[in-house]
Design a protein around this motif. Structure first.
Motif, PDB file in Angstrom:
ATOM      1  N   ALA A 128       0.836  -1.202   0.000  1.00  0.00           N
ATOM      2  CA  ALA A 128       0.000   0.000   0.000  1.00  0.00           C
ATOM      3  C   ALA A 128       0.874   1.258   0.000  1.00  0.00           C
ATOM      4  N   ASN A 129       0.449   2.253  -0.768  1.00  0.00           N
ATOM      5  CA  ASN A 129       1.136   3.549  -0.854  1.00  0.00           C
ATOM      6  C   ASN A 129       2.576   3.440  -1.365  1.00  0.00           C
ATOM      7  N   THR A 130       2.835   2.465  -2.239  1.00  0.00           N
ATOM      8  CA  THR A 130       4.179   2.293  -2.791  1.00  0.00           C
ATOM      9  C   THR A 130       4.126   2.256  -4.317  1.00  0.00           C
ATOM     10  N   ILE A 131       5.269   2.536  -4.940  1.00  0.00           N
ATOM     11  CA  ILE A 131       5.379   2.431  -6.394  1.00  0.00           C
ATOM     12  C   ILE A 131       5.189   0.990  -6.863  1.00  0.00           C
ATOM     13  N   PRO A 132       5.807  -0.015  -6.217  1.00  0.00           N
ATOM     14  CA  PRO A 132       5.543  -1.403  -6.635  1.00  0.00           C
ATOM     15  C   PRO A 132       4.065  -1.777  -6.558  1.00  0.00           C
ATOM     16  N   GLY A 133       3.345  -1.229  -5.576  1.00  0.00           N
ATOM     17  CA  GLY A 133       1.911  -1.487  -5.493  1.00  0.00           C
ATOM     18  C   GLY A 133       1.167  -0.949  -6.692  1.00  0.00           C
ATOM     19  N   LEU A 134       1.521   0.259  -7.127  1.00  0.00           N
ATOM     20  CA  LEU A 134       0.893   0.842  -8.313  1.00  0.00           C
ATOM     21  C   LEU A 134       1.260   0.050  -9.572  1.00  0.00           C
ATOM     22  N   VAL A 135       2.501  -0.421  -9.639  1.00  0.00           N
ATOM     23  CA  VAL A 135       2.910  -1.256 -10.775  1.00  0.00           C
ATOM     24  C   VAL A 135       2.054  -2.510 -10.829  1.00  0.00           C
ATOM     25  N   LEU A 136       1.866  -3.166  -9.680  1.00  0.00           N
ATOM     26  CA  LEU A 136       1.056  -4.392  -9.633  1.00  0.00           C
ATOM     27  C   LEU A 136      -0.372  -4.128 -10.091  1.00  0.00           C
ATOM     28  N   VAL A 137      -0.959  -3.026  -9.648  1.00  0.00           N
ATOM     29  CA  VAL A 137      -2.334  -2.689 -10.032  1.00  0.00           C
ATOM     30  C   VAL A 137      -2.442  -2.532 -11.544  1.00  0.00           C
ATOM     31  N   HIS A 138      -1.524  -1.809 -12.154  1.00  0.00           N
ATOM     32  CA  HIS A 138      -1.595  -1.556 -13.594  1.00  0.00           C
ATOM     33  C   HIS A 138      -1.263  -2.797 -14.416  1.00  0.00           C
ATOM     34  N   VAL A 139      -0.394  -3.652 -13.891  1.00  0.00           N
ATOM     35  CA  VAL A 139      -0.106  -4.910 -14.587  1.00  0.00           C
ATOM     36  C   VAL A 139      -1.357  -5.778 -14.622  1.00  0.00           C
ATOM     37  N   ILE A 140      -2.014  -5.914 -13.476  1.00  0.00           N
ATOM     38  CA  ILE A 140      -3.219  -6.752 -13.398  1.00  0.00           C
ATOM     39  C   ILE A 140      -4.318  -6.196 -14.296  1.00  0.00           C
ATOM     40  N   TYR A 141      -4.537  -4.898 -14.237  1.00  0.00           N
ATOM     41  CA  TYR A 141      -5.621  -4.317 -15.028  1.00  0.00           C
ATOM     42  C   TYR A 141      -5.294  -4.297 -16.521  1.00  0.00           C
ATOM     43  N   GLY A 142      -4.013  -4.240 -16.873  1.00  0.00           N
ATOM     44  CA  GLY A 142      -3.642  -4.182 -18.286  1.00  0.00           C
ATOM     45  C   GLY A 142      -3.523  -5.534 -18.953  1.00  0.00           C
ATOM     46  N   LEU A 143      -3.475  -6.619 -18.165  1.00  0.00           N
ATOM     47  CA  LEU A 143      -3.281  -7.946 -18.751  1.00  0.00           C
ATOM     48  C   LEU A 143      -4.395  -8.334 -19.710  1.00  0.00           C
ATOM     49  N   ALA A 144      -5.625  -7.946 -19.397  1.00  0.00           N
ATOM     50  CA  ALA A 144      -6.744  -8.301 -20.276  1.00  0.00           C
ATOM     51  C   ALA A 144      -6.538  -7.712 -21.671  1.00  0.00           C
ATOM     52  N   PHE A 145      -6.070  -6.476 -21.744  1.00  0.00           N
ATOM     53  CA  PHE A 145      -5.885  -5.818 -23.030  1.00  0.00           C
ATOM     54  C   PHE A 145      -4.684  -6.389 -23.785  1.00  0.00           C
ATOM     55  N   THR A 146      -3.563  -6.568 -23.098  1.00  0.00           N
ATOM     56  CA  THR A 146      -2.380  -7.077 -23.794  1.00  0.00           C
ATOM     57  C   THR A 146      -2.602  -8.513 -24.274  1.00  0.00           C
ATOM     58  N   THR A 147      -3.283  -9.321 -23.467  1.00  0.00           N
ATOM     59  CA  THR A 147      -3.598 -10.690 -23.890  1.00  0.00           C
ATOM     60  C   THR A 147      -4.492 -10.682 -25.125  1.00  0.00           C
ATOM     61  N   LEU A 148      -5.480  -9.807 -25.143  1.00  0.00           N
ATOM     62  CA  LEU A 148      -6.374  -9.698 -26.295  1.00  0.00           C
ATOM     63  C   LEU A 148      -5.612  -9.298 -27.549  1.00  0.00           C
TER      64      LEU A 148
END
Length: 291
Positions: free
Chosen positions: A149-169
């Motif tokens: 929480a409140n870290t740069i790695p946390g934000l990276v994890l959030v964007h990786v998870i949310y972006g996987l659907a698009f990159t996989t498609l």
């Protein structure tokens, strides 16, 4: 005048008219950007006494310098520099990781199909339509459990998870156009899963990799909701920093500094689209037709 020249004359006039209309609409679309740019290089006195489209009489880059290094976001007067660095520290790994995992996912879902692969792809595709607001609370709890929480790695994890659907498609649609015989021939030669992926598919995947990088970088860089929800005081991305700068109510309202800050925040995505926009379109169309 020959019949051939007469037949070509209306066509030439129509093309000229189309070009003029397109130029007019482009100018209208770019007008806000022109206003921002002009305002950002004017002294504050000229902004108060002149018009939005008037050229600066005394060109100054002081608003840009202040927006970068000394503009106030609340009580903190360190400018956008640290927010800008935070955004790059978040965007670059998020883009690379989500693109790499999306490439493997797309490869597995097209060339190494397994039982339930269509269901898995459908669930991943569903992720493209989930609003950001739906995942705010579950993701906040997950980041808390992981200590991110409140870290740069946390934000990276959030964007990786949310972006996987698009990159996989993207990768799945691109690899669907590659002949299965190419994969079978490599298998007959003894090549395995990752050997085929690295030596055969990756070298021809440049167009769709460019698409994913541009798409993900733009989404991650421009994100505000995740940034404001999951970042701390020292880990805020540039979009949150810009919002705080513009909404700071202490002192005189400096519109030139606000416009300069907005342009600084938008500059990376503008550069990406100007330099690689044509490759984005080529990459999308490369996987549009199978065979």
């Amino acid at each position: 005048m020959s019949l051939e020249s007469l037949s070509h004359a209306p066509r030439g006039h129509a093309r000229t008219l189309i070009h003029l209309v397109l130029i007019a609409w482009a100018g209208f679309y770019l007008l806000p950007l022109v206003v921002m740019l002009l305002t950002s290089v004017k002294p504050l006195e000229e902004i108060r006494s002149g018009t939005l489209l008037s050229l600066p009489h005394a060109l100054t880059f002081e608003p840009w310098i202040k927006a970068w290094s000394s503009a106030c976001t609340g009580a903190d007067c360190r400018g956008l520099e640290r927010f800008f660095v935070n955004s790059f520290a978040m965007a670059i790994p998020a883009v690379l990781i989500s693109t790499a995992i999306g490439a493997v996912n797309g490869y597995a879902l097209t060339k190494w199909r397994f039982k339930g692969s269509d269901l898995l792809f459908g669930l991943l595709l569903l992720g493209c339509f989930i609003p950001f607001q739906v995942v705010l609370l579950p993701m906040a709890q997950t980041l808390g459990w992981l200590g991110l929480a409140n870290t740069i790695p946390g934000l990276v994890l959030v964007h990786v998870i949310y972006g996987l659907a698009f990159t996989t498609l993207f990768f799945r649609n691109f690899y669907a156009g590659i002949p299965d015989e190419l994969i079978r021939a490599a298998q007959l030669d003894g090549a395995g899963f990752f050997t085929i992926f690295v030596r055969i598919l990756l070298p021809i995947s440049a167009p769709i990799i460019v698409v994913c990088v541009i798409w993900q970088f733009t989404q991650v860089w421009n994100d505000f909701l995740f940034g404001v929800a999951y970042s701390g005081n020292e880990t805020k991305p540039v979009t949150v920093g810009l919002n705080n700068l513009v909404n700071t109510s202490t002192g005189v309202k400096e519109y030139n500094v606000d416009m300069a800050a907005a342009l600084i925040a938008a500059l990376p995505t503008l550069v990406v689209y100007v330099l690689a926009g044509k490759y984005f379109v080529r990459g999308l169309t490369a996987g549009a037709v199978k065979g």
